[in-house]
Design a protein around this motif. Structure first.
Motif, PDB file in Angstrom:
ATOM      1  N   MET A 121       0.795  -1.230   0.000  1.00  0.00           N
ATOM      2  CA  MET A 121       0.000   0.000   0.000  1.00  0.00           C
ATOM      3  C   MET A 121       0.834   1.291   0.000  1.00  0.00           C
ATOM      4  O   MET A 121       0.568   2.179  -0.818  1.00  0.00           O
ATOM      5  CB  MET A 121      -0.952  -0.023   1.195  1.00  0.00           C
ATOM      6  CG  MET A 121      -2.074   0.962   1.092  1.00  0.00           C
ATOM      7  SD  MET A 121      -3.133   0.633  -0.288  1.00  0.00           S
ATOM      8  CE  MET A 121      -4.650   0.287   0.515  1.00  0.00           C
ATOM      9  N   PRO A 122       1.851   1.421   0.894  1.00  0.00           N
ATOM     10  CA  PRO A 122       2.609   2.689   0.879  1.00  0.00           C
ATOM     11  C   PRO A 122       3.270   2.967  -0.455  1.00  0.00           C
ATOM     12  O   PRO A 122       3.347   4.134  -0.875  1.00  0.00           O
ATOM     13  CB  PRO A 122       3.663   2.500   1.968  1.00  0.00           C
ATOM     14  CG  PRO A 122       3.426   1.214   2.603  1.00  0.00           C
ATOM     15  CD  PRO A 122       2.286   0.526   1.962  1.00  0.00           C
ATOM     16  N   TYR A 123       3.717   1.908  -1.149  1.00  0.00           N
ATOM     17  CA  TYR A 123       4.374   2.106  -2.449  1.00  0.00           C
ATOM     18  C   TYR A 123       3.363   2.624  -3.472  1.00  0.00           C
ATOM     19  O   TYR A 123       3.643   3.542  -4.241  1.00  0.00           O
ATOM     20  CB  TYR A 123       5.003   0.799  -2.939  1.00  0.00           C
ATOM     21  CG  TYR A 123       6.040   0.277  -1.985  1.00  0.00           C
ATOM     22  CD1 TYR A 123       7.305   0.873  -1.902  1.00  0.00           C
ATOM     23  CD2 TYR A 123       5.770  -0.789  -1.146  1.00  0.00           C
ATOM     24  CE1 TYR A 123       8.256   0.426  -1.003  1.00  0.00           C
ATOM     25  CE2 TYR A 123       6.717  -1.251  -0.249  1.00  0.00           C
ATOM     26  CZ  TYR A 123       7.958  -0.644  -0.178  1.00  0.00           C
ATOM     27  OH  TYR A 123       8.890  -1.083   0.715  1.00  0.00           O
ATOM     28  N   LEU A 124       2.177   2.013  -3.448  1.00  0.00           N
ATOM     29  CA  LEU A 124       1.124   2.426  -4.392  1.00  0.00           C
ATOM     30  C   LEU A 124       0.705   3.878  -4.125  1.00  0.00           C
ATOM     31  O   LEU A 124       0.585   4.687  -5.051  1.00  0.00           O
ATOM     32  CB  LEU A 124      -0.079   1.494  -4.235  1.00  0.00           C
ATOM     33  CG  LEU A 124      -1.180   1.665  -5.263  1.00  0.00           C
ATOM     34  CD1 LEU A 124      -0.743   1.122  -6.607  1.00  0.00           C
ATOM     35  CD2 LEU A 124      -2.447   0.960  -4.827  1.00  0.00           C
ATOM     36  N   LEU A 125       0.508   4.181  -2.837  1.00  0.00           N
ATOM     37  CA  LEU A 125       0.080   5.537  -2.486  1.00  0.00           C
ATOM     38  C   LEU A 125       1.184   6.555  -2.769  1.00  0.00           C
ATOM     39  O   LEU A 125       0.907   7.665  -3.225  1.00  0.00           O
ATOM     40  CB  LEU A 125      -0.318   5.593  -1.010  1.00  0.00           C
ATOM     41  CG  LEU A 125      -1.552   4.764  -0.653  1.00  0.00           C
ATOM     42  CD1 LEU A 125      -1.763   4.716   0.843  1.00  0.00           C
ATOM     43  CD2 LEU A 125      -2.788   5.333  -1.331  1.00  0.00           C
ATOM     44  N   GLY A 126       2.436   6.148  -2.503  1.00  0.00           N
ATOM     45  CA  GLY A 126       3.574   7.024  -2.809  1.00  0.00           C
ATOM     46  C   GLY A 126       3.639   7.310  -4.296  1.00  0.00           C
ATOM     47  O   GLY A 126       3.841   8.461  -4.715  1.00  0.00           O
ATOM     48  N   ALA A 127       3.410   6.266  -5.103  1.00  0.00           N
ATOM     49  CA  ALA A 127       3.420   6.450  -6.564  1.00  0.00           C
ATOM     50  C   ALA A 127       2.304   7.394  -6.981  1.00  0.00           C
ATOM     51  O   ALA A 127       2.486   8.255  -7.864  1.00  0.00           O
ATOM     52  CB  ALA A 127       3.261   5.098  -7.254  1.00  0.00           C
ATOM     53  N   GLY A 128       1.141   7.270  -6.341  1.00  0.00           N
ATOM     54  CA  GLY A 128       0.013   8.157  -6.627  1.00  0.00           C
ATOM     55  C   GLY A 128       0.359   9.609  -6.321  1.00  0.00           C
ATOM     56  O   GLY A 128       0.048  10.514  -7.103  1.00  0.00           O
ATOM     57  N   LEU A 129       1.021   9.819  -5.181  1.00  0.00           N
ATOM     58  CA  LEU A 129       1.397  11.187  -4.799  1.00  0.00           C
ATOM     59  C   LEU A 129       2.428  11.773  -5.771  1.00  0.00           C
ATOM     60  O   LEU A 129       2.339  12.944  -6.145  1.00  0.00           O
ATOM     61  CB  LEU A 129       1.963  11.198  -3.372  1.00  0.00           C
ATOM     62  CG  LEU A 129       0.939  11.033  -2.244  1.00  0.00           C
ATOM     63  CD1 LEU A 129       1.633  10.892  -0.907  1.00  0.00           C
ATOM     64  CD2 LEU A 129      -0.028  12.205  -2.201  1.00  0.00           C
ATOM     65  N   VAL A 130       3.385  10.932  -6.172  1.00  0.00           N
ATOM     66  CA  VAL A 130       4.405  11.413  -7.122  1.00  0.00           C
ATOM     67  C   VAL A 130       3.745  11.739  -8.462  1.00  0.00           C
ATOM     68  O   VAL A 130       4.053  12.771  -9.083  1.00  0.00           O
ATOM     69  CB  VAL A 130       5.537  10.361  -7.284  1.00  0.00           C
ATOM     70  CG1 VAL A 130       6.472  10.748  -8.410  1.00  0.00           C
ATOM     71  CG2 VAL A 130       6.318  10.228  -5.982  1.00  0.00           C
ATOM     72  N   ALA A 131       2.809  10.871  -8.890  1.00  0.00           N
ATOM     73  CA  ALA A 131       2.099  11.122 -10.153  1.00  0.00           C
ATOM     74  C   ALA A 131       1.330  12.445 -10.074  1.00  0.00           C
ATOM     75  O   ALA A 131       1.324  13.233 -11.027  1.00  0.00           O
ATOM     76  CB  ALA A 131       1.150   9.975 -10.455  1.00  0.00           C
ATOM     77  N   SER A 132       0.703  12.693  -8.912  1.00  0.00           N
ATOM     78  CA  SER A 132      -0.030  13.964  -8.738  1.00  0.00           C
ATOM     79  C   SER A 132       0.913  15.146  -8.884  1.00  0.00           C
ATOM     80  O   SER A 132       0.577  16.154  -9.522  1.00  0.00           O
ATOM     81  CB  SER A 132      -0.663  14.048  -7.351  1.00  0.00           C
ATOM     82  OG  SER A 132      -1.414  12.935  -7.096  1.00  0.00           O
ATOM     83  N   LEU A 169       4.567  15.324   5.511  1.00  0.00           N
ATOM     84  CA  LEU A 169       4.004  13.979   5.297  1.00  0.00           C
ATOM     85  C   LEU A 169       5.053  12.892   5.526  1.00  0.00           C
ATOM     86  O   LEU A 169       4.788  11.877   6.177  1.00  0.00           O
ATOM     87  CB  LEU A 169       3.421  13.862   3.887  1.00  0.00           C
ATOM     88  CG  LEU A 169       2.135  14.643   3.617  1.00  0.00           C
ATOM     89  CD1 LEU A 169       1.664  14.418   2.190  1.00  0.00           C
ATOM     90  CD2 LEU A 169       1.030  14.235   4.580  1.00  0.00           C
ATOM     91  N   LEU A 170       6.270  13.130   5.010  1.00  0.00           N
ATOM     92  CA  LEU A 170       7.322  12.109   5.157  1.00  0.00           C
ATOM     93  C   LEU A 170       7.735  11.927   6.610  1.00  0.00           C
ATOM     94  O   LEU A 170       7.883  10.791   7.085  1.00  0.00           O
ATOM     95  CB  LEU A 170       8.546  12.492   4.321  1.00  0.00           C
ATOM     96  CG  LEU A 170       8.519  12.030   2.872  1.00  0.00           C
ATOM     97  CD1 LEU A 170       9.735  12.538   2.124  1.00  0.00           C
ATOM     98  CD2 LEU A 170       8.477  10.499   2.783  1.00  0.00           C
TER      99      LEU A 170
END
Lengths: 246, 120
Positions: free
Chosen positions: A17-28, B86-87
């Motif tokens: 989950m954190p990887y997926l959400l992190g990727a979502g935030l980076v994409a945003s 956040l981090l």
């Protein structure tokens, strides 16, 4: 009583989950800086809007969650046979409150940073800003009292009462500009043209979704944390009981 | 006690909401007129190279925007602040949780040992 650890197996389904959400935030972030067009009147600084409004939404959802869970705690603790659910509601309330304050803090930092180039001042005492500040203070107060109370029942009840009072403030923040005026942008809730369809809307939708999902994940993390703290406390009690036995 | 506190909290919240709702429009009437709130965000148009009128208008808009271009520093500061907050929160939570899991494992081992000793 044998204290049990929340097993790693129970947490395993959410390891990715954190990887997926992190990727979502980076994409945003990529969309905010490389896909969304420059705004006509405000220029580059308008790009703060995408994360500022998404953070405000996450904060307000956190405050509502905290108020509702606190209300549930106050009701459930009086009902026989619902003690476990009352503890769950209490943990949920604290978790929602923490995440709400976290995103509220982001709103209170990014807001003035946007206001300075847009309004030529970091702060103005307009209704929405003041209400947001007071609501964040209220929930900080809730967290301080709840943290101080630990397992004390009266302290927990008082803290829950504060959170319940904070609930209506969220509605007032939402309608502040319509009710009391102010020059806070009304792009999402006003009667004007709103956000331009196309890249602007896509970027906003992506930012909103990724930040709110991340906020949800943080609530879950904090919930697990509080559950673990309670289990560690219980384990210490059991251990000291066993050691005191002759 | 709880019922009383709960009822008092709800009543207070309701009264506050009603008071603010009633007083708000009256206060807004007396206040001096403010500039209207922005209700739309539109992207800056890119004019065609042969449309001189549009190019001139675009130049005017760009000049107006240039006055606000100092906002780029604030934009960077805002996004850095968001990511740092956040981090830090995420990493601190994960670290605390890892420490608690280790503490819990140690306690379980101690409990198991103690129970074994008692049984033996």
């Amino acid at each position: 009583m044998s204290p049990s650890l929340p097993t790693t197996a129970a947490r395993r389904p959410l390891v990715w989950m954190p990887y997926l959400l992190g990727a979502g935030l980076v994409a945003s972030l990529v969309f905010v800086f490389f896909v969304a067009p420059t705004e006509l009147k405000m220029g580059e600084v308008q790009r703060i809007f995408y994360f500022h409004v998404a953070s405000a939404t996450a904060a307000l959802v956190g405050f509502i969650g905290c108020a509702l869970a606190s209300l549930a705690y106050l009701v459930l603790r009086m009902m026989r046979g619902y003690e476990v659910l009352a503890r769950v509601a209490d943990r949920l309330a604290v978790s929602f409150g923490e995440v709400g304050v976290l995103f509220g803090l982001i709103v209170l930092i990014t807001g003035p940073l946007w206001a300075k180039p847009a309004w030529n001042t970091f702060w103005t005492w307009e209704p929405r800003l003041v209400l947001m500040l007071l609501t964040v203070f209220l929930f900080v107060g809730y967290l301080v009292l709840r943290g101080y109370a630990k397992t004390d029942d009266l302290g927990k009840r008082l803290a829950a009462g504060i959170a319940v009072i904070g609930g209506p403030a969220v509605y007032l923040i939402h309608v502040a500009v319509e009710m009391w005026g102010g020059n806070h942008p009304q792009v999402m809730t006003g009667q004007g043209g709103g956000l331009e369809p196309g890249p602007m809307r896509t970027t906003f939708a992506l930012s909103l979704a990724s930040l709110c999902l991340f906020a949800g994940y943080l609530v879950w993390q904090r919930y697990q944390h509080h559950r673990l703290v309670e289990q560690v406390d219980d384990a210490y009690l059991t251990l000291s009981d066993l050691e005191e036995q002759p | 006690m709880t019922r009383l506190a709960l009822s008092a909290a709800l009543a207070l919240a309701l009264v506050l909401a009603l008071l603010l709702g009633a007083a708000g429009p009256a206060l807004a009437d007396e206040a001096p007129p403010e500039p209207p709130a922005t209700t739309e965000f539109r992207s800056a148009p890119e004019p065609a190279a042969n449309d001189f009128e549009a190019l001139l208008a675009s130049c005017d808009q760009k000049l107006t925007r240039c006055e606000k271009e100092n906002g780029v520093g604030y934009l960077g500061a805002a996004y850095i602040a968001i990511w740092v907050i956040l981090l830090v929160f995420f990493v601190a939570t994960r670290m605390k949780q890892a420490r608690l899991v280790a503490e819990m494992q140690e306690l379980r081992a101690r409990l198991a040992k103690l129970t074994e000793e008692r049984a033996g």
